[in-house]
Design an enzyme around this catalytic site. Structure first.
Site, mmCIF file in Angstrom:
data_model
loop_
_atom_site.group_PDB
_atom_site.id
_atom_site.type_symbol
_atom_site.label_atom_id
_atom_site.label_comp_id
_atom_site.label_asym_id
_atom_site.label_seq_id
_atom_site.Cartn_x
_atom_site.Cartn_y
_atom_site.Cartn_z
ATOM 1 N N HIS A 166 0.225 -12.014 1.510
ATOM 2 C CA HIS A 166 -0.754 -10.556 0.856
ATOM 3 C C HIS A 166 -1.738 -11.706 -0.270
ATOM 4 O O HIS A 166 -2.030 -11.201 -0.573
ATOM 5 C CB HIS A 166 0.313 -9.475 0.240
ATOM 6 N N TYR A 169 1.017 -1.137 0.169
ATOM 7 C CA TYR A 169 -0.093 -0.027 -0.313
ATOM 8 C C TYR A 169 0.816 1.327 -0.210
ATOM 9 O O TYR A 169 0.623 2.196 -0.406
ATOM 10 C CB TYR A 169 -0.644 0.342 1.137
#
Length: 277
Positions: A109, A47
């Protein structure tokens, strides 16, 4: 706030997702969320905002008098960093950006078929053993990957973070998570803006005096799924927490369940695994 207990992890039942939140907006969103009552913050190396999430976290802790142990913080290692040395480096950098000695939850992830899952799980589980991660888990894992991961992991996996909302049929992977004792954390729980305006959800919302977004979140919470809606809007932050003072009927839950479709997915990048059909 309610918590979901999975393999020893007490995870607050709603969290703040931070994907795409950047700079001062991200700092303020995290700090405001803690002031409003959030106790679960989700970020990831990918992110590009771990430093801002960390700053917002520390601001929020100071302002509210909370202890670090009061807030459940999740970060993730991206799929291009799953080789053991890369994983270690990425996680160390994440802790540095967050200015934390440990996180509550560390996730893979996305899976990467080019890196043996056993190698990645070895360093993931080591992070739990050495205390840098209180708990470990996975994200975007299919039923087949879950079976493999739970067999290979030497520490309990506590969650699978996946896309879940009323328009996507995830029944197979949800059942697999329950079978393996994992909780489910739901990203994109509002289907990236597709929930407001849906006729069925709007009608149920009107009956309860709630917004369509609150109905969609309640639908997940009532199934024991942990939504992490993303917003920086203070009004939306507060509204997303206000889903514990009402209950959907069995008939309403069934009606919402009929909105699920096999093609309802909104996140499907090129590196995604072969999803369960």
């Amino acid at each position: 706030m309610h918590v979901i207990d999975a393999n020893g992890a007490k995870i607050p039942a709603i969290g703040l997702g931070t994907m795409t939140l950047k700079d001062a907006v991200c700092v303020e969103a995290v700090s405001t969320a803690l002031r409003l009552g959030y106790r679960h913050i989700d970020t990831a190396e990918r992110y590009g905002n771990e430093a801002e999430v960390g700053e917002g976290l520390h601001q929020g802790l100071r302002a509210s008098g909370l202890k670090r142990e009061d807030v459940f913080v999740t970060t993730k290692v991206y799929q291009d960093k799953l080789a053991p040395a890369d994983f270690e480096r990425s996680f160390d950098e994440s802790l540095g950006k967050l200015k934390l000695p440990w996180v509550d939850l560390l996730l893979i992830h996305w899976p990467n078929p080019k890196v043996p899952l056993a190698d990645t799980l070895r360093v993931l589980c080591q992070a739990r053993r050495d205390g840098r991660a209180k708990h470990v888990g996975v994200a975007n894992f299919t039923t087949a990957l879950l079976a493999q991961a739970t067999r290979l992991a030497t520490e309990p996996l506590v969650t699978n973070q996946i896309e879940v909302h009323p328009f996507l049929d995830q029944s197979k992977v949800l059942a697999a998570c329950r079978q393996h004792g994992l909780s489910v954390t739901a990203y994109c729980p509002l289907a990236r803006g597709k929930v407001p305006g849906n006729e069925v959800i709007e009608r149920i919302a009107k009956a309860h005096g709630k917004s369509s977004s609150q109905i969609a979140l309640r639908y997940l919470v009532q199934q024991g799924i942990i939504p992490i809606p993303r917003t920086a809007n203070p009004g939306h932050l507060a509204a997303n927490l206000a889903v514990f003072d009402f209950k959907l009927s069995d008939a309403e839950m069934a009606e919402l369940g009929k909105l699920r479709r096999s093609d309802g997915r909104v996140v499907n990048p090129p590196h995604a695994p072969q999803w369960d059909s």
